[in-house]
Structures are given as structure tokens and as C-alpha cells.
Enzyme design. Structure first.
Site, PDB file in Angstrom:
ATOM      1  N   TYR A 193     -17.758  15.370 -15.057  1.00 13.37           N
ATOM      2  CA  TYR A 193     -18.231  13.980 -15.056  1.00 13.37           C
ATOM      3  C   TYR A 193     -19.262  13.818 -13.929  1.00 13.37           C
ATOM      4  CZ  TYR A 193     -18.213   9.005 -14.042  1.00 13.37           C
ATOM      5  OH  TYR A 193     -18.604   7.721 -13.760  1.00 13.37           O
TER       6      TYR A 193
ATOM      7  N   LYS B 100      -9.054   5.985 -18.929  1.00 14.55           N
ATOM      8  CA  LYS B 100      -9.389   6.519 -20.253  1.00 14.55           C
ATOM      9  C   LYS B 100      -8.160   6.511 -21.171  1.00 14.55           C
ATOM     10  CE  LYS B 100     -13.447   7.248 -18.396  1.00 14.55           C
ATOM     11  NZ  LYS B 100     -13.388   6.649 -17.094  1.00 14.55           N
TER      12      LYS B 100
ATOM     13  N   ARG C 113       0.855  -1.196   0.000  1.00 16.82           N
ATOM     14  CA  ARG C 113       0.000   0.000   0.000  1.00 16.82           C
ATOM     15  C   ARG C 113       0.889   1.243   0.000  1.00 16.82           C
ATOM     16  NH1 ARG C 113      -1.327   1.640   4.604  1.00 16.82           N
ATOM     17  NH2 ARG C 113      -2.078  -0.340   5.422  1.00 16.82           N
TER      18      ARG C 113
ATOM     19  N   ASP D 268      -8.668  18.563 -14.106  1.00 19.90           N
ATOM     20  CA  ASP D 268      -8.931  17.200 -14.555  1.00 19.90           C
ATOM     21  C   ASP D 268      -8.629  17.168 -16.053  1.00 19.90           C
ATOM     22  OD1 ASP D 268     -10.042  14.842 -15.540  1.00 19.90           O
ATOM     23  OD2 ASP D 268     -11.674  14.824 -14.071  1.00 19.90           O
TER      24      ASP D 268
HETATM   25  O1  P1T Z   1     -14.185   6.144 -13.679  1.00 22.88           O
HETATM   26  P1  P1T Z   1     -12.988   6.661 -12.910  1.00 22.88           P
HETATM   27  O2  P1T Z   1     -11.700   6.065 -13.319  1.00 22.88           O
HETATM   28  O3  P1T Z   1     -13.206   6.633 -11.423  1.00 22.88           O
HETATM   29  O4  P1T Z   1     -12.818   8.202 -13.318  1.00 22.88           O
HETATM   30  C1  P1T Z   1     -13.751   9.185 -13.034  1.00 22.88           C
HETATM   31  C2  P1T Z   1     -13.679  10.309 -14.032  1.00 22.88           C
HETATM   32  C3  P1T Z   1     -12.998  11.465 -13.689  1.00 22.88           C
HETATM   33  N1  P1T Z   1     -12.886  12.506 -14.530  1.00 22.88           N
HETATM   34  C4  P1T Z   1     -13.423  12.450 -15.768  1.00 22.88           C
HETATM   35  C5  P1T Z   1     -13.302  13.627 -16.679  1.00 22.88           C
HETATM   36  C6  P1T Z   1     -14.101  11.311 -16.190  1.00 22.88           C
HETATM   37  O5  P1T Z   1     -14.603  11.288 -17.432  1.00 22.88           O
HETATM   38  C7  P1T Z   1     -14.238  10.210 -15.300  1.00 22.88           C
HETATM   39  C8  P1T Z   1     -14.981   8.971 -15.684  1.00 22.88           C
HETATM   40  N2  P1T Z   1     -15.839   9.132 -16.782  1.00 22.88           N
HETATM   41  C9  P1T Z   1     -16.637   8.165 -17.334  1.00 22.88           C
HETATM   42  C10 P1T Z   1     -16.715   6.913 -16.860  1.00 22.88           C
HETATM   43  C11 P1T Z   1     -17.439   8.603 -18.495  1.00 22.88           C
HETATM   44  O6  P1T Z   1     -17.964   7.750 -19.243  1.00 22.88           O
HETATM   45  O7  P1T Z   1     -17.546   9.820 -18.683  1.00 22.88           O
END
Ligand code: P1T
Length: 380
Positions: free
Chosen positions: A98, A195, A46, A170
Site C-alpha cells: 500500500y 477494510k 487509552r 499484512d
Molecule cells: O488506511 P489505514 O486503515 O490506515 O490502512 C492502511 C493500509 C494498510 N495495509 C494495506 C494492505 C492497505 O490496503 C491499507 C490501506 N489501503 C487503502 C486505503 C487502499 O485503498 O489501498
């Protein structure tokens, strides 16, 4: 070193014992100590893990930062940043983020006494006015999800700095290939590495990058104390994805530009939102602060919810699914899917209507993508 060289080499020197060229998956929870407290620098996974460290060093370098701190998801990374704040603190945020980010801020951290003020940050005047009321953090998404609004990062970060607030960007929708917010004055960059960084829709992850040593130490403390770390295998998958980030992003951009132009000329499409189209209201800002655009396109169909449903059921090369940024093209309905966690009135005020569709254009042959969209639009 330049971008593609860093993507392949930063943090990834051959392994010292065997010379393994690829960073191994250190799939271990703990490390042997010679004597209590006398160890190799690795105590417990961790706290430290060599595979995770390689990923952190690589993405930090790509973002022109100094420190990377990896998490189990994008939302876990955001959660760690919220832990930098205390009850009574105020955050000014881009209003179009998001859905899961909105949900975390409003439904988890508001309860803990943190105040969020949502502003349309595409007008920096809104950011400046909101900051003036006393703020600890400015949270920007640019381009935003799903409306692809941009924020002038230099101006917004300068305004935040003048009131002593930290700026977080972000950068999920651009990836470090197209913009490096730290270069324009932001203090912290956060990604959902699920992503573009991972790039193959096979892993969930998040990462934070900053330059300041003391800030990095605080974030790393939260990483260890709260514990939202990625497993070694997931860290390895993201690191492997990152190696091809540059070539993938170029292709996402080329394909998306062609798809956006095709859609803009299509009679079944009311409006296309893509910052690299001359029709985007912030096209000039896009060109000034980004080197290009990812595969994200948003459009309004000239139809209704039923028409949108028929279209989304009809696509064959595009897959109807949440998420984005992988090599395969995805398509989705923000109001019902990714942004369902926003209250209906907030969605309406942002323009997330029943006819709004979001595309994540992949790196397939673009002619196949265009024929697929053309065939599906015929049923609208
Ligand atoms: O899904 P995660 O890895 O926890 O990430 C969250 C997140 C944070 N910031 C942005 C700009 C994002 O697009 C996302 C996650 N978005 C999707 C799952 C979506 O389909 O838009």
C-alpha cells in the site's frame, strides 16, 4: 470452535451486570477507583477499554493468535510495529505494498535510522538473499496491493526465523477468513480493519495479532505509550462488522471470480490479475496457501490514461473511491490515487501504469456489477 462461531462469540460473552447480549460501547475516558491504585482493572481508556478488548480478543481468535492489539488505523498499527525497532535495524519488505505503508517506512522511519530493503517477495530467493545481510524484520504483504503478487509465507517465514528476524504479514487483502499467516510461521499479523474486518466503509481502524506473550507485551506497551488507540465506538463498529466476515468473504469471492472471468474475456481489457484465475502466475501457490480470494482484482485496460479516465467516470454501481473491502463495490486508479505516494520510477518498475485499474468487488448482485462494467468498458 469454527470461524463463524468465533466471529460472533469470541471475546463477546454477555455483559456481566445487565446480561446485554451485544458488547456495549464503553464510551468513557476514565474509571472510578475505590482508593488510589485500587480499581477494577480499568484505569483510563487509552490503557484499557472493554469494547476494544472484545474486538482484540475476537480478531486474535480469528487469526489463530493469542493476543490482539487494536489501533486507530492500519497505519497506526504499522507505526506501532516500527516502534519495536531501533536505529540501525534493517527491514526486508515486499516491494509492492500500500502506498501509505511505503510512505511511512521511507519518509518517517528512514529518518529515524531504520533501513528498508524492498524486494520482489514473490520469489523467495530474493527474500533469502536480502535476509542474509542481517535483518531484524521481514515485512510481507500477500496478496500485495495493488499487483496481487503472493509470497510463499512458510518458506519466507522459515528463512526469516533462521536469521533471527521477525516476520510480519499484512493480511488486509485476504482477511483471516482466507488465510492465517501465524499458522504458516509468521510472528505478527497486521490488518487495516478499515477494510474487510469492518466491512462497511464506515470506520478507520487497524489491528495487530501475535502469539508470543513477550512480543504482545511490547506491542501493548507501544499502544499505551504512543497512544494510537481506536475510540470505543470505532472498536464497536469493527466488532459488529467482524460478526459477518465469513458470509461476506464467501460472497466477495464468488462475485470477484465471476467479475474476473468476465473481464478476462472482454476485448477492452488487456490483462486481468486475480490469483484464483488459472492465468495468474502464482495460481498454484494461491490454492496451496489460501482458502479463497477476497474481492480484489487488478486489470490493465487495452487503452491509455484518457481511456481509463473515461471508464472510471462512467461506472455507476461501482464507486470511484480509495479503500476496499466494504460491501459496496469500489474502483480506483492506483497511479493517481492509492499509490501516488510512490515515486514515479518505483511505480513504473512495479507495473503500476496509467492503464492499471483496481477493483474491490462488493457483495451486490453480480449481474448488476457485470452490466455496469460492460457499459463503462464501452467508452474505453
Ligand atoms: O488506511 P489505514 O486503515 O490506515 O490502512 C492502511 C493500509 C494498510 N495495509 C494495506 C494492505 C492497505 O490496503 C491499507 C490501506 N489501503 C487503502 C486505503 C487502499 O485503498 O489501498
Amino acid at each position: 470452535m469454527k470461524f463463524n462461531t468465533k466471529a460472533i462469540h469470541s471475546g463477546q460473552a454477555p455483559e456481566s451486570r445487565t446480561g446485554a447480549v451485544v458488547v456495549p460501547v464503553f464510551q468513557t475516558s476514565t474509571y472510578a477507583q475505590e482508593s488510589p491504585g485500587r480499581h477494577t482493572g480499568y484505569e483510563y481508556s487509552r490503557t484499557q477499554n472493554p469494547t476494544r478488548e472484545a474486538l482484540e480478543a475476537c480478531v486474535a481468535d480469528l487469526e489463530m493468535g493469542k493476543h490482539g492489539v487494536a489501533f486507530a488505523s492500519g497505519l497506526a498499527a504499522e507505526d506501532a510495529l516500527m516502534h519495536l525497532l531501533s536505529a540501525g535495524d534493517r527491514v526486508v519488505c515486499s516491494d509492492d505494498v500500500y502506498g501509505g505503508t511505503y510512505r511511512q517506512f521511507e519518509r518517517v522511519f528512514r529518518k529515524h535510522g531504520i533501513d528498508f530493503q524492498w524486494v520482489d517477495s514473490s520469489d523467495v530467493g530474493n527474500v533469502e538473499r536480502a535476509l542474509a545481510k542481517g535483518t531484524r524484520m521481514l515485512w510481507l504483504e500477500t496478496p500485495t496491493n495493488p499487483m496481487l503478487k503472493l509470497t510463499d509465507k512458510s518458506a519466507a517465514a522459515a528463512a526469516a526465523r533462521s536469521v533471527g528476524a521477525l516476520t510480519v504479514v499484512d493480511n488486509t487483502f485476504s482477511s483471516p477468513y482466507f488465510q492465517n499467516p501465524l499458522e504458516l510461521g509468521a510472528d505478527i499479523v497486521v490488518h487495516s480493519s478499515t477494510k474487510y474486518l469492518g466491512g462497511h466503509s464506515d470506520v478507520v481502524g487497524g489491528i495487530v495479532v501475535c502469539r508470543d506473550d513477550e512480543l504482545a507485551q511490547r506491542i501493548r506497551f507501544v499502544q499505551n505509550a504512543v497512544g494510537g488507540v481506536p475510540g470505543p465506538w470505532d472498536a464497536w463498529l469493527v466488532l459488529r462488522g467482524v460478526k459477518t466476515l465469513g458470509v461476506r468473504m464467501q460472497r466477495h469471492f464468488e462475485n470477484a471470480l465471476q467479475v474476473a472471468r468476465f473481464l478476462e474475456a472482454h476485448p477492452k481489457v488487456e490483462r486481468v490479475i486475480f490469483p484464483w484465475l488459472e492465468s495468474h502466475p502464482q495460481h498454484a501457490l494461491a490454492r496451496a496457501q489460501m482458502k479463497g480470494m477476497s474481492g480484489m482484482i487488478t486489470m490493465y485496460l487495452a487503452s491509455d490514461l484518457e481511456g481509463a479516465r473515461r471508464f472510471l467516470e462512467k461506472v455507476r454501481v461501482f464507486t470511484l473511491a480509495e479503500s476496499l473491502g466494504g460491501v459496496e463495490s469500489l474502483i480506483e486508479h492506483p497511479a493517481i490515487m492509492t499509490h501516488a505516494s510512490l515515486p514515479a520510477e518505483v511505480r513504473a518498475s512495479l507495473g503500476i501504469a496509467d492503464t492499471l485499474v483496481r477493483l474491490s468487488v462488493g457483495i451486490e448482485d453480480v449481474s448488476d456489477l457485470l452490466s455496469d462494467l460492460d457499459a463503462a468498458l464501452a467508452v474505453v
